[in-house]
Write an enzyme that holds these catalytic residues in place. Structure first.
Site, PDB file in Angstrom:
ATOM      1  CB  VAL A   1      -3.205   6.055   5.947  1.00  0.00           C
ATOM      2  CG1 VAL A   1      -1.858   6.299   5.277  1.00  0.00           C
ATOM      3  CG2 VAL A   1      -4.079   5.184   5.078  1.00  0.00           C
TER       4      VAL A   1
ATOM      5  NE  ARG B   1      -8.417  -3.544   9.234  1.00  0.00           N
ATOM      6  CZ  ARG B   1      -7.454  -3.605   8.317  1.00  0.00           C
ATOM      7  NH1 ARG B   1      -7.043  -2.526   7.706  1.00  0.00           N
ATOM      8  NH2 ARG B   1      -6.922  -4.751   8.000  1.00  0.00           N
TER       9      ARG B   1
ATOM     10  CB  ALA C   1       1.432  -2.607   7.651  1.00  0.00           C
TER      11      ALA C   1
ATOM     12  CD  GLU D   1      -1.146  -8.779   4.964  1.00  0.00           C
ATOM     13  OE1 GLU D   1      -2.348  -9.003   5.220  1.00  0.00           O
ATOM     14  OE2 GLU D   1      -0.716  -7.634   4.695  1.00  0.00           O
TER      15      GLU D   1
ATOM     16  CG  LEU E   1       1.703   5.774   4.788  1.00  0.00           C
ATOM     17  CD1 LEU E   1       2.182   6.616   5.960  1.00  0.00           C
ATOM     18  CD2 LEU E   1       1.703   6.598   3.507  1.00  0.00           C
TER      19      LEU E   1
ATOM     20  CD1 TRP F   1      -1.973  -2.273   1.497  1.00  0.00           C
ATOM     21  CD2 TRP F   1      -3.352  -0.676   0.788  1.00  0.00           C
ATOM     22  NE1 TRP F   1      -3.194  -2.850   1.326  1.00  0.00           N
ATOM     23  CE2 TRP F   1      -4.075  -1.879   0.886  1.00  0.00           C
ATOM     24  CE3 TRP F   1      -4.017   0.470   0.367  1.00  0.00           C
ATOM     25  CZ2 TRP F   1      -5.412  -1.971   0.575  1.00  0.00           C
ATOM     26  CZ3 TRP F   1      -5.358   0.376   0.063  1.00  0.00           C
ATOM     27  CH2 TRP F   1      -6.045  -0.836   0.162  1.00  0.00           C
TER      28      TRP F   1
END
Length: 174
Positions: free
Chosen positions: A93, A99, A67, A69, A91, A33
């Protein structure tokens, strides 16, 4: 260990050892991402490692979907015995729900667990800005920030590897 604290040097803070850097094998894991921002950290940390004598061929790059994983792959890479250190970049966000806080906490906790369970140091450039919006100003700001964080995490990695090498030398001398 047969040494007492009195017999240790008063300050154990070596500069980054070029010899340690030259033999270090580093895995870099990036979340997929926001790669336009995340890859800025990846690229700057690789450049910083190479500037301190880590050969490019000893830096392996891996991508995961997000992230969340990262810790599992970090664990598998650490257990492989092929890497002296692992660096994670992502990152995370705020998408308008809470969450992101849970994800970032889980990732950092997972990375800490990996290094404590495997004795392979794990470093984080997993950042969770409070307010990130996908517009030009924020992308420009966070891209520059990720370059800086990439350099910092590479320096931390090399300093820690140097320190761990010193500790191993002290252990062998005991």
């Amino acid at each position: 260990m047969n040494q007492t604290f009195a017999s240790l040097p008063t300050q154990i803070k070596p500069a980054v050892s070029k010899a340690v850097a030259a033999r270090s094998r580093v895995a870099v894991i990036c979340a997929s991402w926001h790669t336009d921002v995340v890859y800025r950290a990846r690229d700057s940390l690789a450049a910083e490692l190479q500037a301190h004598a880590v050969p490019a061929g000893q830096i392996a790059h891996f991508n995961v979907p997000g992230a969340f994983e990262i810790p599992l792959l970090a664990k598998k890479l650490a257990q492989s015995g092929r890497f002296d250190a692992i660096i994670a970049c992502a990152l995370v966000v705020n998408g308008g729900i809470y969450r992101h806080e849970f994800v970032s906490a889980a990732v950092i906790d997972g990375l800490m667990r990996v290094q404590l369970d495997t004795d392979v140091p794990v470093f984080s450039a997993v950042l969770t800005p409070r307010d990130f919006h996908e517009h030009g100003d924020h992308i420009e700001f966070f891209s520059a920030h990720f370059v800086k964080k990439g350099v910092e995490v590479a320096q931390a990695c090399l300093a820690a590897l140097t320190q761990l090498d010193l500790v191993e030398d002290l252990s062998r001398a005991a």
